[in-house]
Design an enzyme around this catalytic site. Sequence first.
Site, PDB file in Angstrom:
ATOM      1  N   CYS A  65      -7.218  -7.937 -10.492  1.00 38.90           N
ATOM      2  CA  CYS A  65      -6.300  -9.094 -10.496  1.00 38.90           C
ATOM      3  C   CYS A  65      -6.833 -10.215 -11.369  1.00 38.90           C
ATOM      4  O   CYS A  65      -6.069 -10.897 -12.056  1.00 38.90           O
ATOM      5  CB  CYS A  65      -6.068  -9.571  -9.070  1.00 38.90           C
ATOM      6  SG  CYS A  65      -5.096  -8.393  -8.108  1.00 38.90           S
ATOM      7  N   GLU A  96       0.838  -1.210   0.000  1.00 40.63           N
ATOM      8  CA  GLU A  96       0.000   0.000   0.000  1.00 40.63           C
ATOM      9  C   GLU A  96       0.870   1.256   0.000  1.00 40.63           C
ATOM     10  O   GLU A  96       2.102   1.189   0.115  1.00 40.63           O
ATOM     11  CB  GLU A  96      -0.935  -0.035   1.227  1.00 40.63           C
ATOM     12  CG  GLU A  96      -1.870  -1.239   1.160  1.00 40.63           C
ATOM     13  CD  GLU A  96      -2.866  -1.301   2.297  1.00 40.63           C
ATOM     14  OE1 GLU A  96      -2.727  -0.570   3.299  1.00 40.63           O
ATOM     15  OE2 GLU A  96      -3.809  -2.135   2.169  1.00 40.63           O
ATOM     16  N   TYR A 115      -3.370   6.376  -1.449  1.00 40.18           N
ATOM     17  CA  TYR A 115      -4.019   5.058  -1.422  1.00 40.18           C
ATOM     18  C   TYR A 115      -4.150   4.371  -2.788  1.00 40.18           C
ATOM     19  O   TYR A 115      -3.989   3.164  -2.910  1.00 40.18           O
ATOM     20  CB  TYR A 115      -5.424   5.157  -0.817  1.00 40.18           C
ATOM     21  CG  TYR A 115      -5.488   5.570   0.632  1.00 40.18           C
ATOM     22  CD1 TYR A 115      -4.346   5.621   1.426  1.00 40.18           C
ATOM     23  CD2 TYR A 115      -6.699   5.933   1.204  1.00 40.18           C
ATOM     24  CE1 TYR A 115      -4.409   6.015   2.752  1.00 40.18           C
ATOM     25  CE2 TYR A 115      -6.776   6.326   2.536  1.00 40.18           C
ATOM     26  CZ  TYR A 115      -5.626   6.365   3.310  1.00 40.18           C
ATOM     27  OH  TYR A 115      -5.701   6.740   4.612  1.00 40.18           O
ATOM     28  N   CYS A 136      -9.554  -9.572  -6.428  1.00 39.86           N
ATOM     29  CA  CYS A 136     -10.357  -8.445  -6.916  1.00 39.86           C
ATOM     30  C   CYS A 136     -10.466  -8.505  -8.445  1.00 39.86           C
ATOM     31  O   CYS A 136      -9.752  -9.262  -9.117  1.00 39.86           O
ATOM     32  CB  CYS A 136      -9.746  -7.119  -6.472  1.00 39.86           C
ATOM     33  SG  CYS A 136      -8.336  -6.591  -7.465  1.00 39.86           S
ATOM     34  N   GLU A 167      -1.676 -10.470  -5.708  1.00 41.01           N
ATOM     35  CA  GLU A 167      -1.708 -11.299  -6.917  1.00 41.01           C
ATOM     36  C   GLU A 167      -0.969 -10.618  -8.063  1.00 41.01           C
ATOM     37  O   GLU A 167      -0.201 -11.252  -8.791  1.00 41.01           O
ATOM     38  CB  GLU A 167      -3.155 -11.554  -7.355  1.00 41.01           C
ATOM     39  CG  GLU A 167      -4.006 -12.300  -6.335  1.00 41.01           C
ATOM     40  CD  GLU A 167      -4.716 -11.388  -5.333  1.00 41.01           C
ATOM     41  OE1 GLU A 167      -4.146 -10.337  -4.972  1.00 41.01           O
ATOM     42  OE2 GLU A 167      -5.828 -11.735  -4.921  1.00 41.01           O
TER      43      GLU A 167
HETATM   44  N1  THU Z   1      -5.975  -6.851  -1.869  1.00 43.78           N
HETATM   45  C1  THU Z   1      -5.148  -7.780  -2.437  1.00 43.78           C
HETATM   46  O1  THU Z   1      -3.928  -7.797  -2.202  1.00 43.78           O
HETATM   47  N2  THU Z   1      -5.703  -8.699  -3.277  1.00 43.78           N
HETATM   48  C2  THU Z   1      -7.024  -8.718  -3.628  1.00 43.78           C
HETATM   49  O2  THU Z   1      -7.387  -9.432  -4.541  1.00 43.78           O
HETATM   50  C3  THU Z   1      -7.982  -7.928  -2.861  1.00 43.78           C
HETATM   51  C4  THU Z   1      -7.406  -6.780  -2.123  1.00 43.78           C
HETATM   52  C5  THU Z   1      -5.379  -5.838  -0.994  1.00 43.78           C
HETATM   53  C6  THU Z   1      -5.424  -4.445  -1.568  1.00 43.78           C
HETATM   54  C7  THU Z   1      -5.348  -3.614  -0.311  1.00 43.78           C
HETATM   55  O3  THU Z   1      -3.997  -3.445   0.044  1.00 43.78           O
HETATM   56  C8  THU Z   1      -6.034  -4.459   0.741  1.00 43.78           C
HETATM   57  O4  THU Z   1      -6.081  -5.783   0.219  1.00 43.78           O
HETATM   58  C9  THU Z   1      -7.452  -4.015   1.072  1.00 43.78           C
HETATM   59  O5  THU Z   1      -8.222  -3.883  -0.057  1.00 43.78           O
END
Ligand code: THU
Length: 129
Positions: free
Chosen positions: A87, A44, A48, A84, A55
Site C-alpha cells: 500500500c 479477503e 487468501y 503494509c 488503502e
Molecule cells: N490489511 C489492510 O487492509 N491494510 C494494511 O495496510 C495491512 C493489512 C489487511 C489485509 C488483510 O485482510 C488483513 O489486514 C490482515 O493482514
Amino acid sequence: MKAQELLKLASQARNRAYAPYSKFQVGAALLTENGEVFSGCNVENASYGLSICAERTAVFKALSEGVKSFSAIAISAPRGGSPCGACRQVLNEFHPSIPIYLGDENGMLICATSLQDLLPHAFGPENLS
Ligand code: THU
C-alpha cells in the site's frame, strides 16, 4: 477536512471490511484535492492471496473514477496499524509525501505521519524516465 473527521470516515469504512479469515478489519478514507473522500475496506478471499487492503481499495476506487490528486489518507485498524509495504508503494505513485493519519478501531488518532517517513528512498515513476 480535519484528521479526526477523516479518521471517523475510515472507522466507518472499517465496519464494511470483509475479513472472515484474518478477522483483522481495516478501513481507509482517502481525501482528494477537491475535498471528496473515497473510502475503502479490506476484502479477503478464500484464496487468501487475492485479498486486498483497505488503502488500495480506496486508491483504486478513486483512480477508477478518474481522480488521482490526493491530499491525505486516514486508516483505522485495531490498535492503529500501519499501512503494509504494498500500500505504501501504491500511494507513492500518486503522492510521495501524502500525510497519513493512523487511528484505532474507533477512529481515535494514534499517530500522524507521512509517506515520506514510512517509505524513504522510494522507487517511483521518475526512476523509469
Ligand atoms: N490489511 C489492510 O487492509 N491494510 C494494511 O495496510 C495491512 C493489512 C489487511 C489485509 C488483510 O485482510 C488483513 O489486514 C490482515 O493482514
